[in-house]
Design a protein around this motif. Structure first.
Motif, PDB file in Angstrom:
ATOM      1  N   GLN A  62       0.884  -1.168   0.000  1.00 48.32           N
ATOM      2  CA  GLN A  62       0.000   0.000   0.000  1.00 48.32           C
ATOM      3  C   GLN A  62       0.916   1.210   0.000  1.00 48.32           C
ATOM      4  OE1 GLN A  62      -2.125  -0.688   3.655  1.00 48.32           O
ATOM      5  NE2 GLN A  62      -3.812  -1.654   2.564  1.00 48.32           N
ATOM      6  N   PHE A  63       0.748   2.106  -0.962  1.00 57.30           N
ATOM      7  CA  PHE A  63       1.644   3.248  -1.005  1.00 57.30           C
ATOM      8  C   PHE A  63       0.940   4.483  -1.514  1.00 57.30           C
ATOM      9  CE2 PHE A  63       2.486   0.343  -4.505  1.00 57.30           C
ATOM     10  CZ  PHE A  63       2.289   1.137  -5.625  1.00 57.30           C
ATOM     11  N   THR A  64       1.533   5.608  -1.146  1.00 59.69           N
ATOM     12  CA  THR A  64       1.079   6.902  -1.629  1.00 59.69           C
ATOM     13  C   THR A  64       2.293   7.631  -2.184  1.00 59.69           C
ATOM     14  OG1 THR A  64       1.479   7.968   0.503  1.00 59.69           O
ATOM     15  CG2 THR A  64      -0.729   7.060   0.124  1.00 59.69           C
ATOM     16  N   ALA A  65       2.032   8.582  -3.031  1.00 61.13           N
ATOM     17  CA  ALA A  65       3.084   9.446  -3.565  1.00 61.13           C
ATOM     18  C   ALA A  65       2.613  10.878  -3.363  1.00 61.13           C
ATOM     19  CB  ALA A  65       3.319   9.158  -5.040  1.00 61.13           C
ATOM     20  N   ASP A  66       3.408  11.659  -2.625  1.00 61.45           N
ATOM     21  CA  ASP A  66       2.973  13.018  -2.342  1.00 61.45           C
ATOM     22  C   ASP A  66       3.820  14.087  -3.017  1.00 61.45           C
ATOM     23  OD1 ASP A  66       5.249  13.026  -0.619  1.00 61.45           O
ATOM     24  OD2 ASP A  66       4.012  12.413   1.061  1.00 61.45           O
ATOM     25  N   LEU A  67       4.884  13.682  -3.700  1.00 64.86           N
ATOM     26  CA  LEU A  67       5.708  14.652  -4.429  1.00 64.86           C
ATOM     27  C   LEU A  67       6.251  13.992  -5.690  1.00 64.86           C
ATOM     28  CD1 LEU A  67       7.175  17.406  -4.583  1.00 64.86           C
ATOM     29  CD2 LEU A  67       9.029  16.364  -3.277  1.00 64.86           C
ATOM     30  N   TRP A  68       6.073  14.659  -6.820  1.00 59.47           N
ATOM     31  CA  TRP A  68       6.545  14.169  -8.109  1.00 59.47           C
ATOM     32  C   TRP A  68       7.415  15.249  -8.747  1.00 59.47           C
ATOM     33  CZ3 TRP A  68       4.816   9.444 -10.251  1.00 59.47           C
ATOM     34  CH2 TRP A  68       3.787   8.826  -9.549  1.00 59.47           C
ATOM     35  N   VAL A  70       9.648  15.732 -12.345  1.00 55.17           N
ATOM     36  CA  VAL A  70       9.987  15.151 -13.641  1.00 55.17           C
ATOM     37  C   VAL A  70      11.034  16.040 -14.306  1.00 55.17           C
ATOM     38  CG1 VAL A  70       9.108  14.454 -15.891  1.00 55.17           C
ATOM     39  CG2 VAL A  70       7.639  14.251 -13.870  1.00 55.17           C
ATOM     40  N   GLU A  71      12.111  15.412 -14.760  1.00 57.58           N
ATOM     41  CA  GLU A  71      13.186  16.128 -15.440  1.00 57.58           C
ATOM     42  C   GLU A  71      13.718  15.244 -16.560  1.00 57.58           C
ATOM     43  OE1 GLU A  71      15.664  19.145 -16.472  1.00 57.58           O
ATOM     44  OE2 GLU A  71      14.183  19.261 -14.864  1.00 57.58           O
ATOM     45  N   GLN A  72      13.398  15.579 -17.791  1.00 59.41           N
ATOM     46  CA  GLN A  72      13.799  14.817 -18.963  1.00 59.41           C
ATOM     47  C   GLN A  72      13.386  13.357 -18.806  1.00 59.41           C
ATOM     48  OE1 GLN A  72      17.924  15.764 -19.616  1.00 59.41           O
ATOM     49  NE2 GLN A  72      17.465  17.894 -20.066  1.00 59.41           N
ATOM     50  N   ASP A  73      14.362  12.422 -18.746  1.00 56.91           N
ATOM     51  CA  ASP A  73      14.044  10.998 -18.660  1.00 56.91           C
ATOM     52  C   ASP A  73      13.982  10.489 -17.222  1.00 56.91           C
ATOM     53  OD1 ASP A  73      14.018  10.886 -21.409  1.00 56.91           O
ATOM     54  OD2 ASP A  73      16.082  10.221 -21.574  1.00 56.91           O
ATOM     55  N   TRP A  74      13.993  11.400 -16.248  1.00 52.16           N
ATOM     56  CA  TRP A  74      14.011  10.997 -14.841  1.00 52.16           C
ATOM     57  C   TRP A  74      12.750  11.453 -14.132  1.00 52.16           C
ATOM     58  CZ3 TRP A  74      17.368   7.787 -12.525  1.00 52.16           C
ATOM     59  CH2 TRP A  74      18.539   7.475 -13.228  1.00 52.16           C
ATOM     60  N   LEU A  75      12.326  10.632 -13.188  1.00 53.39           N
ATOM     61  CA  LEU A  75      11.145  10.906 -12.385  1.00 53.39           C
ATOM     62  C   LEU A  75      11.517  10.632 -10.936  1.00 53.39           C
ATOM     63  CD1 LEU A  75       8.029  11.355 -12.267  1.00 53.39           C
ATOM     64  CD2 LEU A  75       7.791   8.909 -12.657  1.00 53.39           C
ATOM     65  N   ALA A  76      11.348  11.618 -10.064  1.00 51.00           N
ATOM     66  CA  ALA A  76      11.577  11.445  -8.631  1.00 51.00           C
ATOM     67  C   ALA A  76      10.218  11.439  -7.943  1.00 51.00           C
ATOM     68  CB  ALA A  76      12.436  12.573  -8.080  1.00 51.00           C
ATOM     69  N   VAL A  77      10.024  10.459  -7.066  1.00 54.64           N
ATOM     70  CA  VAL A  77       8.752  10.314  -6.365  1.00 54.64           C
ATOM     71  C   VAL A  77       9.034  10.112  -4.888  1.00 54.64           C
ATOM     72  CG1 VAL A  77       6.591   9.033  -6.228  1.00 54.64           C
ATOM     73  CG2 VAL A  77       7.808   9.165  -8.407  1.00 54.64           C
ATOM     74  N   GLN A  78       8.326  10.877  -4.065  1.00 61.11           N
ATOM     75  CA  GLN A  78       8.443  10.735  -2.610  1.00 61.11           C
ATOM     76  C   GLN A  78       7.085  10.328  -2.062  1.00 61.11           C
ATOM     77  OE1 GLN A  78      10.322  13.901  -0.089  1.00 61.11           O
ATOM     78  NE2 GLN A  78       8.203  14.110   0.580  1.00 61.11           N
ATOM     79  N   GLY A  79       7.102   9.436  -1.074  1.00 62.38           N
ATOM     80  CA  GLY A  79       5.835   9.020  -0.489  1.00 62.38           C
ATOM     81  C   GLY A  79       6.015   8.075   0.680  1.00 62.38           C
ATOM     82  N   GLU A  80       4.963   7.304   0.942  1.00 63.76           N
ATOM     83  CA  GLU A  80       4.953   6.333   2.025  1.00 63.76           C
ATOM     84  C   GLU A  80       4.510   4.981   1.490  1.00 63.76           C
ATOM     85  OE1 GLU A  80       2.848   7.650   5.508  1.00 63.76           O
ATOM     86  OE2 GLU A  80       3.427   9.723   5.149  1.00 63.76           O
ATOM     87  N   ILE A  81       5.045   3.907   2.092  1.00 64.35           N
ATOM     88  CA  ILE A  81       4.693   2.553   1.686  1.00 64.35           C
ATOM     89  C   ILE A  81       4.567   1.679   2.924  1.00 64.35           C
ATOM     90  CG2 ILE A  81       7.119   1.927   1.304  1.00 64.35           C
ATOM     91  CD1 ILE A  81       6.086   0.062  -0.994  1.00 64.35           C
ATOM     92  N   THR A  82       3.585   0.787   2.882  1.00 61.04           N
ATOM     93  CA  THR A  82       3.420  -0.217   3.933  1.00 61.04           C
ATOM     94  C   THR A  82       3.424  -1.590   3.277  1.00 61.04           C
ATOM     95  OG1 THR A  82       2.132   1.296   5.295  1.00 61.04           O
ATOM     96  CG2 THR A  82       1.945  -1.051   5.812  1.00 61.04           C
ATOM     97  N   VAL A  83       4.289  -2.456   3.798  1.00 63.89           N
ATOM     98  CA  VAL A  83       4.428  -3.829   3.307  1.00 63.89           C
ATOM     99  C   VAL A  83       4.085  -4.772   4.452  1.00 63.89           C
ATOM    100  CG1 VAL A  83       6.073  -5.513   2.396  1.00 63.89           C
ATOM    101  CG2 VAL A  83       6.215  -3.125   1.687  1.00 63.89           C
ATOM    102  N   GLN A  84       3.364  -5.838   4.151  1.00 58.58           N
ATOM    103  CA  GLN A  84       3.008  -6.831   5.158  1.00 58.58           C
ATOM    104  C   GLN A  84       4.110  -7.881   5.250  1.00 58.58           C
ATOM    105  OE1 GLN A  84       0.321  -6.745   7.217  1.00 58.58           O
ATOM    106  NE2 GLN A  84      -0.175  -4.773   6.313  1.00 58.58           N
ATOM    107  N   ASP A  85       4.864  -7.846   6.340  1.00 54.78           N
ATOM    108  CA  ASP A  85       5.917  -8.822   6.581  1.00 54.78           C
ATOM    109  C   ASP A  85       5.314 -10.014   7.314  1.00 54.78           C
ATOM    110  OD1 ASP A  85       8.105  -9.932   8.595  1.00 54.78           O
ATOM    111  OD2 ASP A  85       9.167  -9.039   6.896  1.00 54.78           O
ATOM    112  N   PRO A  86       5.603 -11.258   6.880  1.00 56.61           N
ATOM    113  CA  PRO A  86       4.982 -12.424   7.517  1.00 56.61           C
ATOM    114  C   PRO A  86       5.341 -12.588   8.994  1.00 56.61           C
ATOM    115  CG  PRO A  86       6.587 -13.112   5.867  1.00 56.61           C
ATOM    116  CD  PRO A  86       6.458 -11.628   5.770  1.00 56.61           C
ATOM    117  N   GLU A  87       6.478 -12.075   9.408  1.00 59.99           N
ATOM    118  CA  GLU A  87       6.901 -12.224  10.804  1.00 59.99           C
ATOM    119  C   GLU A  87       6.632 -10.983  11.651  1.00 59.99           C
ATOM    120  OE1 GLU A  87      10.981 -13.376  10.552  1.00 59.99           O
ATOM    121  OE2 GLU A  87      10.511 -15.210   9.445  1.00 59.99           O
ATOM    122  N   ARG A  88       6.767  -9.798  11.047  1.00 60.36           N
ATOM    123  CA  ARG A  88       6.642  -8.557  11.818  1.00 60.36           C
ATOM    124  C   ARG A  88       5.316  -7.845  11.643  1.00 60.36           C
ATOM    125  NH1 ARG A  88      11.333  -4.763  10.444  1.00 60.36           N
ATOM    126  NH2 ARG A  88      10.881  -5.384   8.332  1.00 60.36           N
ATOM    127  N   GLY A  89       4.510  -8.275  10.695  1.00 59.08           N
ATOM    128  CA  GLY A  89       3.268  -7.568  10.413  1.00 59.08           C
ATOM    129  C   GLY A  89       3.524  -6.387   9.499  1.00 59.08           C
TER     130      GLY A  89
END
Length: 117
Positions: A62-68, A70-89
């Motif tokens: 699950q992720f969001t991107a709050d800043l984009w 774009v410069e020529q062939d490059w894209l910078a994206v900042q955001g938050e991500i949540t990953v479900q780890d089988p051991e840690r949740g």
């Protein structure tokens, strides 16, 4: 107005968020270079697919991107991500991804993430 690069990444990310890493990879070059800075380097679609299936085995990210930027062939994206780890949740991180676009596809990722931030 969205750039073509932003539309490519948003479409690809929608596939990953839907639990479809194969669909995500249709937006990538065959020789994609995927680097999680300070951790892992993957080269090629097969390596990225194997990693995604392991990393997102419990649930898609699950992720969001709050800043984009774009410069020529490059894209910078900042955001938050949540990953479900089988051991840690749920594992929450802030990220900044630098993507290089080549021939209309995702060709390179340099991912910077800080867990728990």
């Amino acid at each position: 107005m969205k750039s073509a690069a932003q539309e490519i990444l948003q479409s690809a990310n929608a596939e990953m968020a839907a639990g479809n890493p194969e669909g995500f990879l249709t937006y990538c070059t065959d020789d994609i270079r995927w680097e999680m800075v300070g951790d892992t380097l993957l080269v090629g679609k097969a390596a990225v697919l194997a990693w995604a299936k392991r990393t997102y085995a419990v649930a898609p990210p699950q992720f969001t991107a709050d800043l984009w930027i774009v410069e020529q062939d490059w894209l910078a994206v900042q955001g938050e991500i949540t990953v479900q780890d089988p051991e840690r949740g749920p594992v929450h991180s802030r990220y900044c991804d630098l993507w290089r676009i080549r021939d209309g596809k995702l060709a390179e990722l340099r991912a910077f993430a800080v867990e728990g931030a």
